[in-house]
Design a protein around this motif. Sequence first.
Motif, PDB file in Angstrom:
ATOM      1  N   HIS A  83       0.838  -1.210   0.000  1.00  9.29           N
ATOM      2  CA  HIS A  83       0.000   0.000   0.000  1.00  9.29           C
ATOM      3  C   HIS A  83       0.869   1.254   0.000  1.00  9.29           C
ATOM      4  O   HIS A  83       0.579   2.233  -0.726  1.00  9.29           O
ATOM      5  CB  HIS A  83      -0.925  -0.017   1.219  1.00  9.29           C
ATOM      6  N   ASP A  84       1.929   1.257   0.805  1.00  7.31           N
ATOM      7  CA  ASP A  84       2.837   2.406   0.846  1.00  7.31           C
ATOM      8  C   ASP A  84       3.499   2.639  -0.512  1.00  7.31           C
ATOM      9  O   ASP A  84       3.719   3.789  -0.922  1.00  7.31           O
ATOM     10  CB  ASP A  84       3.912   2.198   1.914  1.00  7.31           C
ATOM     11  N   LEU A  85       3.822   1.541  -1.206  1.00  8.19           N
ATOM     12  CA  LEU A  85       4.435   1.655  -2.530  1.00  8.19           C
ATOM     13  C   LEU A  85       3.474   2.331  -3.503  1.00  8.19           C
ATOM     14  O   LEU A  85       3.860   3.247  -4.239  1.00  8.19           O
ATOM     15  CB  LEU A  85       4.819   0.265  -3.044  1.00  8.19           C
ATOM     16  N   PHE A  86       2.210   1.892  -3.502  1.00  6.79           N
ATOM     17  CA  PHE A  86       1.220   2.491  -4.397  1.00  6.79           C
ATOM     18  C   PHE A  86       0.967   3.964  -4.043  1.00  6.79           C
ATOM     19  O   PHE A  86       0.786   4.797  -4.945  1.00  6.79           O
ATOM     20  CB  PHE A  86      -0.089   1.707  -4.336  1.00  6.79           C
ATOM     21  N   GLU A  87       0.956   4.266  -2.750  1.00  2.00           N
ATOM     22  CA  GLU A  87       0.765   5.653  -2.328  1.00  2.00           C
ATOM     23  C   GLU A  87       1.920   6.532  -2.802  1.00  2.00           C
ATOM     24  O   GLU A  87       1.719   7.675  -3.235  1.00  2.00           O
ATOM     25  CB  GLU A  87       0.642   5.736  -0.805  1.00  2.00           C
ATOM     26  N   LEU A  88       3.146   5.999  -2.720  1.00  2.00           N
ATOM     27  CA  LEU A  88       4.315   6.748  -3.174  1.00  2.00           C
ATOM     28  C   LEU A  88       4.252   7.008  -4.678  1.00  2.00           C
ATOM     29  O   LEU A  88       4.529   8.127  -5.139  1.00  2.00           O
ATOM     30  CB  LEU A  88       5.586   5.971  -2.824  1.00  2.00           C
ATOM     31  N   ARG A 147       2.468  14.878  -8.382  1.00  2.00           N
ATOM     32  CA  ARG A 147       3.474  15.956  -8.453  1.00  2.00           C
ATOM     33  C   ARG A 147       3.910  16.203  -9.890  1.00  2.00           C
ATOM     34  O   ARG A 147       4.112  17.348 -10.295  1.00  2.00           O
ATOM     35  CB  ARG A 147       4.679  15.605  -7.570  1.00  2.00           C
ATOM     36  N   HIS A 148       4.060  15.115 -10.659  1.00  4.19           N
ATOM     37  CA  HIS A 148       4.481  15.263 -12.052  1.00  4.19           C
ATOM     38  C   HIS A 148       3.413  16.000 -12.854  1.00  4.19           C
ATOM     39  O   HIS A 148       3.730  16.874 -13.671  1.00  4.19           O
ATOM     40  CB  HIS A 148       4.738  13.882 -12.644  1.00  4.19           C
ATOM     41  N   GLN A 149       2.133  15.650 -12.615  1.00  2.00           N
ATOM     42  CA  GLN A 149       1.047  16.334 -13.329  1.00  2.00           C
ATOM     43  C   GLN A 149       0.978  17.796 -12.924  1.00  2.00           C
ATOM     44  O   GLN A 149       0.710  18.673 -13.771  1.00  2.00           O
ATOM     45  CB  GLN A 149      -0.282  15.634 -13.009  1.00  2.00           C
ATOM     46  N   LYS A 171       1.531   7.111  -6.461  1.00  2.00           N
ATOM     47  CA  LYS A 171       0.430   8.045  -6.685  1.00  2.00           C
ATOM     48  C   LYS A 171       0.879   9.484  -6.439  1.00  2.00           C
ATOM     49  O   LYS A 171       0.560  10.397  -7.221  1.00  2.00           O
ATOM     50  CB  LYS A 171      -0.736   7.681  -5.758  1.00  2.00           C
ATOM     51  N   GLN A 172       1.639   9.699  -5.351  1.00  2.00           N
ATOM     52  CA  GLN A 172       2.128  11.039  -5.042  1.00  2.00           C
ATOM     53  C   GLN A 172       3.076  11.551  -6.122  1.00  2.00           C
ATOM     54  O   GLN A 172       3.023  12.735  -6.496  1.00  2.00           O
ATOM     55  CB  GLN A 172       2.829  11.030  -3.683  1.00  2.00           C
ATOM     56  N   LYS A 173       3.924  10.668  -6.641  1.00  2.00           N
ATOM     57  CA  LYS A 173       4.854  11.085  -7.699  1.00  2.00           C
ATOM     58  C   LYS A 173       4.107  11.463  -8.971  1.00  2.00           C
ATOM     59  O   LYS A 173       4.469  12.436  -9.653  1.00  2.00           O
ATOM     60  CB  LYS A 173       5.848   9.956  -7.979  1.00  2.00           C
TER      61      LYS A 173
END
Length: 345
Positions: A325-330, A337-339, A332-334
Amino acid sequence: MSSSSNNESLIELLQTISTTCNRYVAICIFIFGVVGNMLNIFVLSQRCFRSNSCAWSFLVSSIANLISILFGLLTRIISGWAIDPTSYIGWICKIRAHVVFTTRTIALWLIVIATIDRWLLSSIDANRRRKSTLKNAQRCTTVIIILSILLYIQQLFCYEANLVNTSLKCNSRTAACLYLSNLSFAVITILIPLFLMSVFGLLTVLNVRQSQRRLQSLALRNTTAIAIRSSATTGEHPHGNLKRKADHSLLRMLLVQVLLMAILTLPLSIQNFYSFFSGENKSAIYEAVDYFSYNITDLIYFVSNGIPFYIYTLCGGHVFRKALHDLFELLKQKIVRHQACLLQK
């Protein structure tokens, strides 16, 4: 005449089933195997698993499984739609054989190392527990990789493409090479690791039960002392509690994986033994059945290369699923931020 016609029909049917499996089943195994092993690599590289010796073995085993699938299944998929390049290009034949045999050996033996590591860690003997370290796991990994490469270095010399009078055009060119390859794969790559996994898996379960009985006995003797010790190790040290949960999750993941490894890898070992002891002079119908059985059992083996992630997700408990879950959240955040950066531009 009727018997000959029936044999030809059976040979054609087996060839059709093999081609269909290479076209469709191999693609499915390839997709879920590549995705699963890549997710395994990302998850097991996270901080909560980084210093765990068992997780290290799982991580390198996932890398070996990924390489095995990439080198082994791509050519199988191609053979379902066109001519397999390993059947007529010598260097591709040699490299594919060496890489697939080597990585399969590395992957299974690293699970053996993980099983031994859990046995050491679950022991009531403090000296054994101290041997369960990341440094020892890394040393064992290095030894296994080197020995596996040397064990199958013969494939670079023995394997040839464009062979005639054989169901596999990319295969060992002499009977001696074929026997050595089949025997070493069946015994060293599959049977011995499965035997060691079973033995140390059972010993680990016995260690856990022995520890539980020991704790129960101590609790009966001095309930207050046990409560104080428990609060000292769990209440005041949340990191130690997390580490213990990770250890229990890894043990559960390991035992389920050992069971499924046995179910999925033994058929290919049995097929190799059968082919090994069947002799050289084979009829056309036997060649067709031999190739069909090899094709199916080999695909089943590739399933074992692709399922570890799904085993870990289902049996890894809260620790592994939280890391996922933490991996997917990370990720998602990237992406967010990119968008945002793109919109600002």
